[in-house]
Write an enzyme that holds these catalytic residues in place. Structure first.
Site, PDB file in Angstrom:
ATOM      1  N   SER A  61       1.663   1.407   2.699  1.00 30.20           N
ATOM      2  CA  SER A  61       2.120   0.776   3.933  1.00 30.20           C
ATOM      3  C   SER A  61       2.366   1.852   4.976  1.00 30.20           C
ATOM      4  O   SER A  61       2.848   2.948   4.653  1.00 30.20           O
ATOM      5  CB  SER A  61       3.419  -0.004   3.687  1.00 30.20           C
ATOM      6  OG  SER A  61       3.986  -0.416   4.921  1.00 30.20           O
TER       7      SER A  61
ATOM      8  N   TYR B 146      11.399  -0.327  -0.447  1.00 30.76           N
ATOM      9  CA  TYR B 146       9.962  -0.607  -0.368  1.00 30.76           C
ATOM     10  C   TYR B 146       9.170   0.678  -0.157  1.00 30.76           C
ATOM     11  O   TYR B 146       8.149   0.909  -0.807  1.00 30.76           O
ATOM     12  CB  TYR B 146       9.733  -1.587   0.782  1.00 30.76           C
ATOM     13  CG  TYR B 146       8.300  -2.034   0.962  1.00 30.76           C
ATOM     14  CD1 TYR B 146       7.675  -2.832   0.014  1.00 30.76           C
ATOM     15  CD2 TYR B 146       7.585  -1.670   2.100  1.00 30.76           C
ATOM     16  CE1 TYR B 146       6.366  -3.259   0.191  1.00 30.76           C
ATOM     17  CE2 TYR B 146       6.280  -2.095   2.291  1.00 30.76           C
ATOM     18  CZ  TYR B 146       5.675  -2.881   1.330  1.00 30.76           C
ATOM     19  OH  TYR B 146       4.378  -3.300   1.514  1.00 30.76           O
TER      20      TYR B 146
END
Length: 244
Positions: A139, A152
């Site tokens: 990401s 995350y």
């Protein structure tokens, strides 16, 4: 080269995973559409791939469980004769400031996002045919370091590190290993839980002044999975419209 290739797409029941499966099917690949919980949506993806001219089958697995992942690959081999491309879009994102993130939620994310990538890659290694590709998902928030993303980001940074190591470990196999790192993308995975003001702020962050689309990311995956991307290896490709 790509007409008879076979791809496994995890998380193929929705969001970016579904569009990736459709794109690879349209490029002539047979696709095993993995799902973790929603069989109906996975079946919809299968129908979409078939409508685009490809062959597809849906299969369930917890990607963090080795036995289930072994069965996943066996299903691909049973239906299509082998495996050439693995695209791991499956992931979990739970947001909270580090001091408030529940450790059970952290464990859930790391189990799917890190252990799942590891288990999937380990099962893929003896099976990927020459000219194959393993494409993980990171990401862009790894570099952007937004508040509430600590858990995350910890997992996705691990995916990027594994990508570099695994590319070196596959020396001589003619198999590439890369990761794709989308920025803010207009899917329920990103949009859920965000108010309109927050969404607009993320959309304005890129110089291109919009959110990404699943098709933007699927195009990069297709490049890495196909013959044109064979000289790209050990990289994390940021697909975010120029957010830095």
């Amino acid at each position: 080269m790509d007409n008879q290739r076979v791809a496994l797409v995890t998380g193929g029941s929705g969001g970016i995973g579904r569009v990736v499966a459709e794109r690879l099917g349209a490029d002539g690949m047979s696709v095993l559409v993995h799902y973790a919980g929603n069989r109906d949506r996975a079946d919809e993806t299968v129908k979409a791939v078939e409508a685009a001219g490809g062959r597809a089958v849906a299969a369930h697995a917890d990607i963090a469980e080795p036995d289930q992942v072994e069965t996943l690959f066996a299903t691909a081999e049973q239906h299509f004769g082998g495996i050439d491309v693995v695209v791991n879009t499956a992931g979990i994102m739970i947001l909270a400031p580090l001091a408030e993130l529940d450790l059970d939620d952290l464990d859930r994310m790391l189990r799917t996002n890190v252990r799942g990538t590891f288990v999937l890659a380990r099962a893929a290694l003896p099976r990927l045919r020459r000219g194959g590709a393993f494409i993980g998902f990171s990401s862009s928030v790894v570099g952007l370091a937004h508040e509430t993303y600590s858990g995350y980001v910890a997992g996705k940074a691990g995916v990027e590190a594994m990508t570099r190591v695994l590319a070196k470990e596959l020396r001589g196999r003619d198999v590439t290993v890369n990761a794709v790192a989308p920025g803010p993308t207009a899917t329920s995975f990103f949009l859920d839980g965000k108010d309109q003001q927050t969404i607009e702020r993320f959309a304005a962050a890129a110089p291109l002044e919009r959110l990404g689309t699943p098709e933007d990311t699927a195009a990069v995956v297709a490049f890495l999975a196909g013959s044109a991307g064979r000289w790209v290896n050990g990289q994390t490709i940021h697909v975010n419209g120029g957010i830095i």
